[in-house]
Motif scaffolding. Structure first.
Motif, mmCIF file in Angstrom:
data_model
loop_
_atom_site.group_PDB
_atom_site.id
_atom_site.type_symbol
_atom_site.label_atom_id
_atom_site.label_comp_id
_atom_site.label_asym_id
_atom_site.label_seq_id
_atom_site.Cartn_x
_atom_site.Cartn_y
_atom_site.Cartn_z
ATOM 1 N N PRO A 1 -44.544 -7.197 34.873
ATOM 2 C CA PRO A 1 -44.584 -8.003 33.651
ATOM 3 C C PRO A 1 -43.216 -7.978 32.977
ATOM 4 C CG PRO A 1 -45.653 -5.899 33.271
ATOM 5 C CD PRO A 1 -45.252 -5.919 34.713
ATOM 6 N N ALA A 2 -42.948 -9.053 32.248
ATOM 7 C CA ALA A 2 -41.637 -9.183 31.634
ATOM 8 C C ALA A 2 -41.447 -8.181 30.497
ATOM 9 C CB ALA A 2 -41.448 -10.604 31.126
ATOM 10 N N SER A 3 -42.502 -7.989 29.710
ATOM 11 C CA SER A 3 -42.315 -7.168 28.511
ATOM 12 C C SER A 3 -42.740 -5.717 28.742
ATOM 13 C CB SER A 3 -43.118 -7.780 27.363
ATOM 14 O OG SER A 3 -44.473 -7.878 27.747
ATOM 15 N N LEU B 1 -50.108 -7.316 35.738
ATOM 16 C CA LEU B 1 -50.206 -7.000 37.159
ATOM 17 C C LEU B 1 -48.888 -6.365 37.591
ATOM 18 C CD1 LEU B 1 -51.619 -7.313 39.959
ATOM 19 C CD2 LEU B 1 -50.477 -9.529 40.139
ATOM 20 N N ILE B 2 -48.979 -5.179 38.153
ATOM 21 C CA ILE B 2 -47.762 -4.530 38.650
ATOM 22 C C ILE B 2 -47.930 -4.208 40.126
ATOM 23 C CG2 ILE B 2 -46.239 -2.539 38.486
ATOM 24 C CD1 ILE B 2 -46.854 -2.273 35.626
ATOM 25 N N THR B 3 -47.142 -4.865 40.945
ATOM 26 C CA THR B 3 -47.148 -4.529 42.372
ATOM 27 C C THR B 3 -45.699 -4.423 42.804
ATOM 28 O OG1 THR B 3 -47.064 -6.824 43.075
ATOM 29 C CG2 THR B 3 -49.256 -5.873 42.775
ATOM 30 N N ASP C 1 -53.196 -3.934 27.636
ATOM 31 C CA ASP C 1 -54.392 -3.104 27.506
ATOM 32 C C ASP C 1 -54.952 -2.712 28.862
ATOM 33 O OD1 ASP C 1 -54.486 -3.607 24.626
ATOM 34 O OD2 ASP C 1 -54.965 -5.663 25.255
ATOM 35 N N LEU C 2 -54.731 -3.577 29.820
ATOM 36 C CA LEU C 2 -55.256 -3.312 31.155
ATOM 37 C C LEU C 2 -54.145 -3.578 32.155
ATOM 38 C CD1 LEU C 2 -57.474 -2.854 33.295
ATOM 39 C CD2 LEU C 2 -58.234 -5.202 32.913
ATOM 40 N N ILE C 3 -53.805 -2.579 32.921
ATOM 41 C CA ILE C 3 -52.723 -2.747 33.880
ATOM 42 C C ILE C 3 -53.277 -2.575 35.274
ATOM 43 C CG2 ILE C 3 -50.468 -1.914 34.621
ATOM 44 C CD1 ILE C 3 -51.047 -0.823 31.327
ATOM 45 N N ILE C 4 -53.208 -3.639 36.049
ATOM 46 C CA ILE C 4 -53.763 -3.637 37.389
ATOM 47 C C ILE C 4 -52.625 -3.538 38.386
ATOM 48 C CG2 ILE C 4 -55.109 -4.972 39.070
ATOM 49 C CD1 ILE C 4 -56.553 -6.247 36.690
ATOM 50 N N LEU D 1 -55.827 1.838 33.428
ATOM 51 C CA LEU D 1 -55.051 1.590 34.646
ATOM 52 C C LEU D 1 -56.054 1.335 35.760
ATOM 53 C CD1 LEU D 1 -52.355 4.435 34.709
ATOM 54 C CD2 LEU D 1 -52.248 2.191 33.618
ATOM 55 N N PHE D 2 -55.873 0.250 36.476
ATOM 56 C CA PHE D 2 -56.826 -0.119 37.525
ATOM 57 C C PHE D 2 -56.055 -0.183 38.830
ATOM 58 C CE2 PHE D 2 -60.891 -2.753 38.065
ATOM 59 C CZ PHE D 2 -60.913 -2.561 39.433
ATOM 60 N N MET D 3 -56.342 0.751 39.727
ATOM 61 C CA MET D 3 -55.559 0.811 40.955
ATOM 62 C C MET D 3 -56.326 0.320 42.162
ATOM 63 S SD MET D 3 -53.396 4.222 40.808
ATOM 64 C CE MET D 3 -54.300 5.208 39.662
ATOM 65 N N ALA D 4 -55.682 -0.538 42.935
ATOM 66 C CA ALA D 4 -56.284 -1.046 44.164
ATOM 67 C C ALA D 4 -55.447 -0.540 45.332
ATOM 68 C CB ALA D 4 -56.281 -2.569 44.121
#
Ligand code: ADP
Ligand code: MG
Length: 682
Positions: free
Chosen positions: A353-355, A346-348, A361-364, A317-320
């Motif tokens: 994401p659709a699925s 990318l989750i903001t 593997d990497l969620i930003i 998980l990569f958080m900005a």
């Protein structure tokens, strides 16, 4: 009476006073005696009225013989009180405090203190402090001694605070027991704790203040570091949810990946990666803080760690801190990792994401990543970018979800290493202290007022000839992290002005924190893709934004920033291979301000700059006023490196020799104040 009592147990204290103290974060007697004076007035000279001298700081004691209301030539009401002490009499004058005449009555014995003015010498005296005495030998609090002056905030006067602290210190039945072992006291030549409290508030002589301050500063730095060391130990006993293994396959893939990066890693980056790699291969979770000047290249190190996590079949998980940055990371990291088969989401607030997220593997994303109702099944690593420290709450939130991942926190806030080790003692520290090769340092100039037009003309020419882009940073209106409406208004005005009067032939954009996420993203994309020449922005221009073609920055009212903040702003430019320029404007002419800004203009090293500000203006400047996650020191100074080192050594000594004391109530009690696990600092 003991020190754990709540402040509403104080006798003769109004509820409003208790409420105001609460607003200052003071809840118990103990809290109150840890509210320290910032200076003192020496009123210990008690003088006969007949003997006072101009300029003297004195205390006078006398019986009130007459009181009257007066009025000055300008119409200001005065309160006049004549006192007599046998040696003579004097007229005391207060301004605009009519209630005083209800309190001070003829026949009362009072003690007053202040400075004798040259002008009214022996005729009139304007007291800074007064108190009524029931009998001549009654101990005084506000006069006749060295008087502590406290910061007055939230409608609390220094006098009230002084009175309450005096009450507490003189009525304690059981002195709090000394919590430091005698050997430590002796080796460091420390006052006893309770003595130090008495003397910091009510010193008998000016000479006592420094050693008292020293003792209490020692305690503060010692306890912060001890608490951090204990947290660290505890952390090391935990088990990471998932164990990594460095197989032959991993090794090959990782080496290939690093070799195929578009650039060679700097030695600093290699070292930081090595430290992270070692952590990831342990059984307890990593808790590492990666510090590196702006543009030092932290993202790629994070990408390598994510890739290694992927090779182990775990998620990262990569958080900005903001959506714009999350999107930027998504683009940059996708470029690096997609071709390796890493699935990236990318989750903001506006994108999902659709699925199923567990297919990735990497969620930003932004911080929403962990607070949202998302259930991750195999999180091995959490990376948090541009954050002072990983929030205790966020960590707990993850643990509540049943994950105990490795944690990597990254920041470009320049903090001197000694300070970082003190404030973030429970974390392991990696530092990237060199910039990638070929980076051309930004040229910074402090521009005199009369050269403003020249500067604008130079910029116009530069845009026309080289198609570069410009940031203009509007004045910071309030020193707070969140921008205020005032800043937004100022930015809008500046934008209109420049658009209509200066840069009439160019495309201008306006970026501020009140814009919707969508609008911000669109603006940033327009800027990135060259549709905007000049971006006018408030100081919230996202830390970490990467636009190589933006090579010029103007910073308005530069004196309002701490140098470290200026450095972060300047870090937005000079990220490509062109010479970049930063122009500072200030309306101020104060020599010290000019000297500070000139120091900044001549220096490009973040931690040097931070250290300069730490020494000249104190830590508040580095972290900003309300920055998250840094401990507000009550008494110690973060620029006192020698005390930091001394206390650090003492912590090690203590843990070796007296670790059993930690379970004892008195030290437990002291430690609680700095307990990183229990006390959230976010
Ligand atoms: P920061 O540490 O401020 O987050 P970034 O990771 O955004 O910095 O890196 C800044 C820029 O430097 C990026 O454009 C990145 O691609 C580039 N970069 C990173 N490492 C190197 C390197 N070793 N050599 C050359 N360029 C690099
Ligand atoms: Mg960054």
């Amino acid at each position: 009476m003991n020190l754990d009592q709540p402040l509403n147990k104080l006798p003769f204290t109004k509820a409003a006073t208790v409420y105001r103290m609460k607003k200052l974060g003071l809840a118990t007697f103990w809290d109150l005696i840890n509210y320290f004076p910032f200076r003192y007035e020496n009123y210990s000279l008690i003088s006969p009225i007949a003997k006072i001298q101009p300029g003297e700081n004195v205390t006078l004691k006398g019986v009130i013989t007459k009181t009257a209301m007066g009025i000055t030539k300008r119409g200001l009401k005065t309160q006049q009180v004549v006192i007599d002490d046998g040696s003579g009499s004097i007229n005391l004058v207060w301004y605009n405090q009519p209630y005083l005449l209800k309190i001070l009555k003829p026949g009362f014995l009072i003690s007053v203190a202040g400075q004798v003015s040259d002008y009214f010498f022996r005729r009139q005296f304007t007291p800074s402090e007064y108190e009524i005495l029931k009998f001549p030998s009654q101990p005084t609090i506000h006069t006749g001694r060295i008087v502590p002056i406290y910061p007055e905030t939230q409608g609390l006067s220094s006098k009230t605070i002084r009175e309450k602290i005096f009450y507490i210190l003189s009525n304690l039945k059981n002195k709090p027991e000394e919590f430091l072992p005698e050997k430590i006291l002796l080796d460091n030549q420390l006052f006893l704790e309770f003595e130090a409290y008495k003397k910091i508030h009510f010193p008998q002589s000016m000479k006592e203040i420094e050693p008292a301050r020293h003792r209490l500063s020692f305690d503060e730095l010692f306890l912060i570091q001890l608490s951090a060391a204990l947290t660290k130990k505890k952390w090391q006993k935990e088990k990471a949810s998932f164990l990594y293994s460095f197989t032959e396959n991993c090794k090959k893939k990782l080496e290939n990946f690093i070799a195929r990066l578009p650039f060679e890693l700097t030695n600093s980056q290699k070292k930081a990666w090595q430290e992270i790699f070692d952590d990831l291969n342990r059984t307890f979770p990593m808790n590492r803080f990666l510090q590196g000047d702006v543009g030092a290249g932290k993202t790629v190190v994070a990408a390598i760690a994510s890739y290694y996590t992927f090779l182990n079949h775990y998620q990262t998980l990569f958080m900005a801190p903001t959506e714009i940055l999350a999107e930027q990371h998504y683009q940059i990291i996708s470029n690096l990792l997609k071709k390796e088969g890493v699935k990236i989401a990318l989750i903001t607030g506006s994108k999902k994401p659709a699925s199923n997220i567990n297919d990735y593997d990497l969620i930003i994303g932004t911080h929403a990543l962990i607070s949202k109702n998302l259930q991750f099944h195999r999180v091995g690593l959490v990376i948090i970018d541009e954050q002072q420290r990983f929030g205790v709450q966020q960590r707990l939130m993850l643990q509540n979800k049943g994950v105990n991942p490795h944690l990597l926190t990254m920041t470009a806030t320049p903090i001197p290493r000694t300070v970082a080790l003190t404030l973030y003692g429970e974390l392991d520290l990696s530092t990237i202290d060199e910039l990638p090769k070929g980076r051309i340092p930004v040229k910074t100039y402090l521009v005199p007022k009369e050269k403003r037009d020249d500067c604008y003309n130079w910029i116009k020419k530069k845009i026309n000839q080289e198609k570069i882009q410009i940031f203009i940073i509007c004045p910071l209106i309030e020193e707070s992290e969140k921008e205020t409406m005032a800043s937004v208004k100022a930015a809008k005005k500046e934008y209109q002005f420049l658009k209509e009067n200066v840069f009439t032939n160019f495309n201008l954009g306006l970026l501020h924190g009140r814009l919707r996420a969508k609008e911000k993203t669109k603006l940033m994309n327009d800027f990135k893709e060259g549709r905007i020449d000049i971006l006018i922005a408030t100081s919230v221009v996202e830390v970490g934004i990467d636009i190589p073609n933006a090579t010029v920055m103007i910073i308005e009212a530069a004196e309002r920033y701490g140098l470290a903040q200026l450095h972060q702003l300047r870090g937005r430019i000079g990220r490509g291979n062109k010479q970049a320029f930063c122009f500072l404007f200030t309306e101020k002419t104060d020599e010290r301000i000019i000297a500070r800004l000139n120091f900044f203009a001549k220096n490009n090293n973040g931690s040097k700059i931070a250290e300069y500000d730490l020494h000249t203006r104190g830590p508040g400047e580095i972290f900003g006023v309300k920055q998250h996650g840094y401990i507000n020191l009550k008494i110690a100074s973060l620029s006192d490196f020698s005390l930091i080192n001394k206390t650090k050594k003492t912590v090690n000594f203590f843990l070796n020799k007296y670790s059993e004391l930690i379970d004892q109530p008195k030290i437990k009690n002291r430690l609680q104040i700095y307990n990183f696990e229990a006390v959230s600092r976010d």
